[in-house]
Design a protein around this motif. Structure first.
Motif, PDB file in Angstrom:
ATOM      1  N   GLN A   1      -6.216   3.776  -6.332  1.00  0.00           N
ATOM      2  CA  GLN A   1      -5.959   2.983  -7.536  1.00  0.00           C
ATOM      3  C   GLN A   1      -5.564   1.562  -7.166  1.00  0.00           C
ATOM      4  OE1 GLN A   1      -2.945   5.600  -9.337  1.00  0.00           O
ATOM      5  NE2 GLN A   1      -4.380   5.946 -11.034  1.00  0.00           N
ATOM      6  N   LYS A   2      -6.197   0.603  -7.837  1.00  0.00           N
ATOM      7  CA  LYS A   2      -5.859  -0.814  -7.645  1.00  0.00           C
ATOM      8  C   LYS A   2      -4.923  -1.254  -8.774  1.00  0.00           C
ATOM      9  CE  LYS A   2     -10.111  -2.464  -7.431  1.00  0.00           C
ATOM     10  NZ  LYS A   2     -11.209  -3.425  -7.114  1.00  0.00           N
ATOM     11  N   LEU A   3      -3.772  -1.767  -8.411  1.00  0.00           N
ATOM     12  CA  LEU A   3      -2.776  -2.227  -9.379  1.00  0.00           C
ATOM     13  C   LEU A   3      -2.559  -3.720  -9.163  1.00  0.00           C
ATOM     14  CD1 LEU A   3      -0.290   0.758  -9.007  1.00  0.00           C
ATOM     15  CD2 LEU A   3      -2.037   0.448 -10.764  1.00  0.00           C
ATOM     16  N   TYR A   4      -3.153  -4.497 -10.043  1.00  0.00           N
ATOM     17  CA  TYR A   4      -3.097  -5.949  -9.877  1.00  0.00           C
ATOM     18  C   TYR A   4      -1.687  -6.488 -10.099  1.00  0.00           C
ATOM     19  CZ  TYR A   4      -8.149  -6.172  -9.544  1.00  0.00           C
ATOM     20  OH  TYR A   4      -9.436  -6.026  -9.119  1.00  0.00           O
ATOM     21  N   PRO A   5      -1.308  -7.542  -9.348  1.00  0.00           N
ATOM     22  CA  PRO A   5      -2.215  -8.387  -8.555  1.00  0.00           C
ATOM     23  C   PRO A   5      -2.334  -8.011  -7.063  1.00  0.00           C
ATOM     24  CG  PRO A   5      -0.100  -9.465  -8.762  1.00  0.00           C
ATOM     25  CD  PRO A   5       0.013  -8.184  -9.548  1.00  0.00           C
ATOM     26  N   ASP A   6      -1.423  -7.158  -6.523  1.00  0.00           N
ATOM     27  CA  ASP A   6      -1.401  -7.051  -5.060  1.00  0.00           C
ATOM     28  C   ASP A   6      -1.010  -5.665  -4.539  1.00  0.00           C
ATOM     29  OD1 ASP A   6       1.272  -6.951  -5.743  1.00  0.00           O
ATOM     30  OD2 ASP A   6       1.772  -8.907  -4.884  1.00  0.00           O
ATOM     31  N   ARG A   7      -1.181  -4.629  -5.353  1.00  0.00           N
ATOM     32  CA  ARG A   7      -0.721  -3.301  -4.938  1.00  0.00           C
ATOM     33  C   ARG A   7      -1.865  -2.290  -4.951  1.00  0.00           C
ATOM     34  NH1 ARG A   7       3.629   0.250  -8.437  1.00  0.00           N
ATOM     35  NH2 ARG A   7       2.954   2.303  -7.715  1.00  0.00           N
ATOM     36  N   LEU A   8      -1.842  -1.391  -3.955  1.00  0.00           N
ATOM     37  CA  LEU A   8      -2.846  -0.346  -3.836  1.00  0.00           C
ATOM     38  C   LEU A   8      -2.148   0.995  -3.636  1.00  0.00           C
ATOM     39  CD1 LEU A   8      -5.977   0.090  -3.593  1.00  0.00           C
ATOM     40  CD2 LEU A   8      -5.648   0.014  -1.113  1.00  0.00           C
ATOM     41  N   ASP A   9      -2.534   1.989  -4.446  1.00  0.00           N
ATOM     42  CA  ASP A   9      -1.977   3.342  -4.336  1.00  0.00           C
ATOM     43  C   ASP A   9      -3.065   4.296  -3.843  1.00  0.00           C
ATOM     44  OD1 ASP A   9       0.382   2.375  -5.244  1.00  0.00           O
ATOM     45  OD2 ASP A   9       0.434   3.534  -7.103  1.00  0.00           O
ATOM     46  N   ILE A  10      -2.759   5.042  -2.792  1.00  0.00           N
ATOM     47  CA  ILE A  10      -3.688   6.037  -2.265  1.00  0.00           C
ATOM     48  C   ILE A  10      -2.973   7.383  -2.236  1.00  0.00           C
ATOM     49  CG2 ILE A  10      -5.088   6.771  -0.302  1.00  0.00           C
ATOM     50  CD1 ILE A  10      -5.400   3.874   0.492  1.00  0.00           C
ATOM     51  N   GLN A  11      -3.487   8.319  -3.025  1.00  0.00           N
ATOM     52  CA  GLN A  11      -2.895   9.658  -3.096  1.00  0.00           C
ATOM     53  C   GLN A  11      -3.874  10.665  -2.496  1.00  0.00           C
ATOM     54  OE1 GLN A  11      -2.189  10.140  -7.273  1.00  0.00           O
ATOM     55  NE2 GLN A  11      -0.485   8.691  -7.329  1.00  0.00           N
TER      56      GLN A  11
ATOM     57  N   ILE B   1       0.857  -1.182   0.000  1.00  0.00           N
ATOM     58  CA  ILE B   1       0.000   0.000   0.000  1.00  0.00           C
ATOM     59  C   ILE B   1       0.893   1.232   0.000  1.00  0.00           C
ATOM     60  CG2 ILE B   1      -1.801   1.288   1.210  1.00  0.00           C
ATOM     61  CD1 ILE B   1      -2.693  -1.309   2.509  1.00  0.00           C
ATOM     62  N   ASN B   2       0.824   1.994  -1.074  1.00  0.00           N
ATOM     63  CA  ASN B   2       1.608   3.227  -1.188  1.00  0.00           C
ATOM     64  C   ASN B   2       0.734   4.423  -0.838  1.00  0.00           C
ATOM     65  OD1 ASN B   2       3.883   1.811  -2.096  1.00  0.00           O
ATOM     66  ND2 ASN B   2       3.218   1.924  -4.231  1.00  0.00           N
ATOM     67  N   LEU B   3       1.111   5.141   0.211  1.00  0.00           N
ATOM     68  CA  LEU B   3       0.387   6.342   0.642  1.00  0.00           C
ATOM     69  C   LEU B   3       1.215   7.575   0.313  1.00  0.00           C
ATOM     70  CD1 LEU B   3      -0.812   5.225   4.203  1.00  0.00           C
ATOM     71  CD2 LEU B   3      -2.036   5.022   2.044  1.00  0.00           C
ATOM     72  N   SER B   4       0.574   8.615  -0.152  1.00  0.00           N
ATOM     73  CA  SER B   4       1.278   9.867  -0.423  1.00  0.00           C
ATOM     74  C   SER B   4       0.358  11.048  -0.156  1.00  0.00           C
ATOM     75  CB  SER B   4       1.778   9.905  -1.873  1.00  0.00           C
ATOM     76  OG  SER B   4       0.686   9.858  -2.784  1.00  0.00           O
TER      77      SER B   4
END
Length: 290
Positions: A124-134, A75-78
């Protein structure tokens, strides 16, 4: 509690379909399972347990998706400065068991934007296992005092947080009264045009939600008009530059009339002026008798 009409109609159609089939057939078994599932949903709805049942269903779906390799691992938070990561995840509904396919990104975004500090969010959902929240957070624009409480507000008047001794808030302009938060931009930007006056303002008070009165640091009240605030402040700046009006022994400067400036002397200054006028009148009378 009534069942939603769509679900009732669906159940009726299913019952009609079942009445004409053999339960020993493969298709009949699936129809029977669907009917029992619909009955279970109806019972949960009637018993007020539908949200819990739906949550359990999501948990089961997450388990299956996680086994298939879609568990949220990164999970990438910015953009967050005031909102903590744990608060972001909890608000967005993200748990350690959450999977990417069954995370509602739009719902997560909506919930995040309901937080006072957050102006805009992107999930944003980035398959298969990544989530970006800006995130784009609101910035403290002013302090708003009402009913003895002081809150930090954004440029649009949104209350962000209670005031604290945080260094970021100490120098913010102060507005006071009902409606002050909705008109904060107009007075703050007007004062920015007259820095010599702005530096002497303690607070801007909203009067009857129509106009402003400036409370100066030395106690003088400057009454501004409903319209033409910029021109009135420019006039005040000129008077202070040429006449040092903001350092005089006065209590009120009234700029509400376009063709005149009225001032009210302090009690001490009024008494001194009256004594001076009497002395001059006495001297003039004495000079006239000689």
């Amino acid at each position: 509690m009534r069942l939603p009409a769509r679900l009732v109609i669906g159940a009726k159609r299913l019952m009609v379909s079942l009445s004409g089939s053999y339960l020993t057939d493969g298709g009949g078994k699936w129809l029977l399972a669907a009917f029992l599932a619909a009955t279970g949903i109806y019972g949960a709805y009637q018993g007020g347990r539908l949200p819990a049942v739906m949550e359990s269903g999501r948990d089961v779906a997450d388990v299956a998706a996680n086994i298939a390799g879609f568990k949220i691992k990164t999970i990438n938070l910015s953009g967050q400065n005031h909102v903590t990561p744990s608060e972001i995840l909890a608000t967005a509904g993200i748990k350690p068991t959450s999977s990417l396919p069954f995370l509602d990104a739009e719902l997560a975004r909506t919930r995040l934007e309901e937080l006072a500090w957050i102006k805009r969010a992107t999930v944003q959902k980035l398959y298969p296992d990544r989530l970006d929240i800006q995130l784009v957070e609101r910035e403290g624009f002013a302090l708003w005092q009402k009913d003895g409480k002081i809150n930090v507000i954004a440029r649009d008047g949104t209350v962000i947080a209670p005031y604290s001794d945080d260094p970021r808030y100490v120098s913010l302009p102060i507005v006071v009264g009902d409606g002050a938060q909705k008109h904060v931009v107009e007075i703050v930007e007007a004062l920015q045009q007259v820095p010599g006056v702005r530096g002497q303002v303690r607070a801007a008070i909203r009067v009857a939600n129509r106009r402003w009165t400036l409370k100066m640091r030395n106690g003088i009240d400057v009454r501004l008009p409903e319209k033409g605030v910029d021109d009135s402040l420019a006039q005040l700046a000129m008077l202070d530059r040429d006449k040092q009006i903001l350092t005089r022994d006065i209590t009120v400067i009234d700029l509400r009339l376009p063709d005149r400036v009225s001032v009210r002397l302090s009690d001490a200054a009024y008494e001194a002026r009256q004594a001076d006028l009497k002395a001059k009148a006495k001297a003039a009378k004495k000079g006239g008798n000689t």
